[in-house]
Scaffold this active site. Structure first.
Site, PDB file in Angstrom:
ATOM      1  N   HIS A  28       0.417  -1.467   0.034  1.00  0.00           N
ATOM      2  CA  HIS A  28      -0.021   0.626  -0.169  1.00  0.00           C
ATOM      3  C   HIS A  28       0.878   1.582  -0.187  1.00  0.00           C
ATOM      4  O   HIS A  28       0.798   2.017  -0.879  1.00  0.00           O
ATOM      5  CB  HIS A  28      -0.914   0.035   1.266  1.00  0.00           C
ATOM      6  CG  HIS A  28      -1.826  -0.861   1.237  1.00  0.00           C
ATOM      7  ND1 HIS A  28      -3.322  -0.521   1.341  1.00  0.00           N
ATOM      8  CD2 HIS A  28      -1.722  -2.067   1.249  1.00  0.00           C
ATOM      9  CE1 HIS A  28      -4.235  -2.138   0.814  1.00  0.00           C
ATOM     10  NE2 HIS A  28      -3.199  -2.976   0.855  1.00  0.00           N
ATOM     11  N   ASP A 133      -4.849   6.379   2.045  1.00  0.00           N
ATOM     12  CA  ASP A 133      -4.915   4.238   1.716  1.00  0.00           C
ATOM     13  C   ASP A 133      -5.922   4.359   2.320  1.00  0.00           C
ATOM     14  O   ASP A 133      -6.617   4.868   3.222  1.00  0.00           O
ATOM     15  CB  ASP A 133      -3.873   4.267   2.709  1.00  0.00           C
ATOM     16  CG  ASP A 133      -4.021   2.865   2.044  1.00  0.00           C
ATOM     17  OD1 ASP A 133      -3.514   2.685   0.531  1.00  0.00           O
ATOM     18  OD2 ASP A 133      -5.174   1.918   1.741  1.00  0.00           O
TER      19      ASP A 133
END
Length: 486
Positions: A28, A133
């Site tokens: 990520h 995120d």
């Protein structure tokens, strides 16, 4: 206390200031840092990137590339949570049971970040937007307090992101609690796909009513649907079907496709930690193969733990077929007895790498023609950018969705197994797929992935679709810096 890089020359104070919040998992964090670098390179924006002591080293290349002060770091102590072990700060090596707890524990940064941003609300450093995120849904109530927009970064496919959010939005259940093959439909996603229960995200399948962590995970994804927009690491020609119109399962929010954010082989470097083998060394080993596309590259990602039956099926198939290979196996894979010794004695036909491998360099080498992959999205995009066809072997998370996209829609992959972690394929079936791939019997797939590589390169080139969508994002962030506070 928070620490910031304050000894660098600064960009003009009028430049809008964006707070970037990565999630502490390598797959990520790295693409979001790549996106932050692209935003900073376009100019006229200042970014502060949040890290904890364990993840701060990953910021070093980004900070070094932007010594003009366009990018700064904000290092905060990792928050404690009773459901999460003390001293752990990242997803690396976590058991599936703790991955959800990490999402909830990381939300403890909301208070410190609110204090930090609030102290700058009246000055030139005021935050005008938050880019975070999709595992950082807690930044949505944070931006509501600050009165600024939030943009959700998705490190996954648009398709996979929609499937994941659909689960938490609709909360579908299987008819029989003991039937792992029970189909779960997704009626509002283009094509109305359905997946057996066992192929859905473990985050969803392990939810427990009334459990604090389960409620926190669900809330995380619902908060994302209140954001201003999604920015996805994908490209339009790969996911045109899901970018054509707003999707209900993403809250009808706009999606900007800015990928692939895959770096070139030289820029990739040591992005994930200690590299077990240098890129130059691996490429020199690959140089000895005269036939282009004759070598298999094998990797199941930085987090996957390949179970012994799966490793045995693959190892046996490699020995039976005699296919040349590079296997980036990681330190925990258990091979069949004697396999490593036989590989070492085979005169250089195969190479085993224990630890982080220079994957981008390997995929871009002319000798590598096929990639045995778990279909993690970063690996998918790196293969697409390199023009390397995939042998799909999904295990968990969004990997089944990604594999279906590649196999059924993009025509860029051939399945090895749909059994996931629960069922290893027979070695002779794996050998059949490997032999067909390297034997040139799947030419249509290799041709299609070459087309995707050209389309990906065109997309990120000046004037391309991904380049243009990044320009849209940059312009909108710049404009926020010119607007008075509400």
């Amino acid at each position: 206390m928070a620490t910031t890089a304050s000894d660098r020359p600064t960009v003009p104070p009028a430049a809008p200031h964006v707070l970037v919040v990565p999630y502490p998992a390598q797959g990520h964090m790295i693409p979001l840092l790549d996106l932050a670098g692209l935003l900073a390179s376009r100019g006229g924006i200042r970014l502060t990137v949040v890290a904890t002591p364990a993840t701060a080293p990953l910021l070093a290349p980004l900070l070094a590339a932007h010594r003009d002060g366009a990018v700064r770091e904000l290092v905060l102590p990792f928050p404690s949570h009773p459901a999460f072990p003390a001293g752990v700060e990242t997803a690396r090596g976590l058991s599936p049971a703790l991955f959800g707890a990490l999402i909830v524990a990381f939300a403890g940064l909301r208070g410190p970040l609110g204090d930090w941003a609030g102290a700058r609300s009246d000055g030139p450093d005021r935050v005008v937007a938050v880019l975070s995120d999709f595992f950082c849904g807690w930044t949505q109530p944070l931006v509501a307090e600050l009165g600024v927009p939030r943009i959700v970064f998705s490190p996954s496919a648009v398709y996979g992101t929609a499937v994941l959010h659909s689960l938490f939005r609709r909360m579908p259940r299987r008819e029989d609690d003991d039937d792992d093959e029970s189909p779960i439909p997704f009626p509002e996603i283009p094509g109305a796909p359905a997946y057996p229960w066992r192929q859905l995200s473990l985050l969803y399948r392990t939810l427990k009513d009334g459990d604090e962590v389960s409620e926190g995970i669900k809330r995380n994804f619902l908060w994302n649907l209140e954001s201003s927009a999604f920015v996805s690491n994908t490209f339009r020609r790969l996911e045109e079907r899901y970018l054509r119109a707003p999707v209900a399962d993403l809250g009808f929010r706009r999606v900007l496709a800015v990928g692939p954010l895959a770096p070139d082989a030289d820029a990739a470097g040591n992005r994930g930690g200690e590299t077990a083998v240098a890129a130059a060394d691996l490429c020199a080993w690959l140089d000895k193969f005269a036939d282009d596309g004759s070598v298999l590259y094998i990797s199941f990602g930085s987090m996957a733990i390949l179970h012994p039956p799966h490793a045995a099926a693959l190892a046996t198939a490699l020995e039976h077929t005699g296919v040349p290979f590079v296997w980036a196996a990681g330190p925990t894979v258990i091979f069949p007895q004697g396999f490593e010794d036989r590989v070492a004695a085979a005169g250089g036909r195969g190479r085993l790498i224990r630890g982080w491998a220079p994957q981008v360099a390997a995929l871009r080498h002319r000798a590598v023609g096929w990639f045995v992959t778990h279909c993690g999205w970063n690996s998918v995009l790196e293969a697409c950018a390199a023009g390397v066809a995939m042998l799909a072997w999904p295990m968990t998370a969004d990997q089944f969705v990604n594999a279906r996209l590649l196999v059924d829609e993009a025509g860029a992959a051939v399945p090895v197994s749909w059994g996931g972690l629960s069922a290893a394929p027979a070695a002779d079936e794996v050998a059949r797929v490997l032999g067909a791939a390297v034997g040139g019997k799947l030419g249509g797939v290799t041709a299609r992935v070459k087309e995707l590589a050209e389309e990906a390169a065109a997309g990120v080139s000046e004037g391309g679709a991904s380049w243009s969508e990044l320009e849209v994002l940059v312009r909108e962030l710049r404009r926020l810096g010119c607007e008075p506070m509400e």
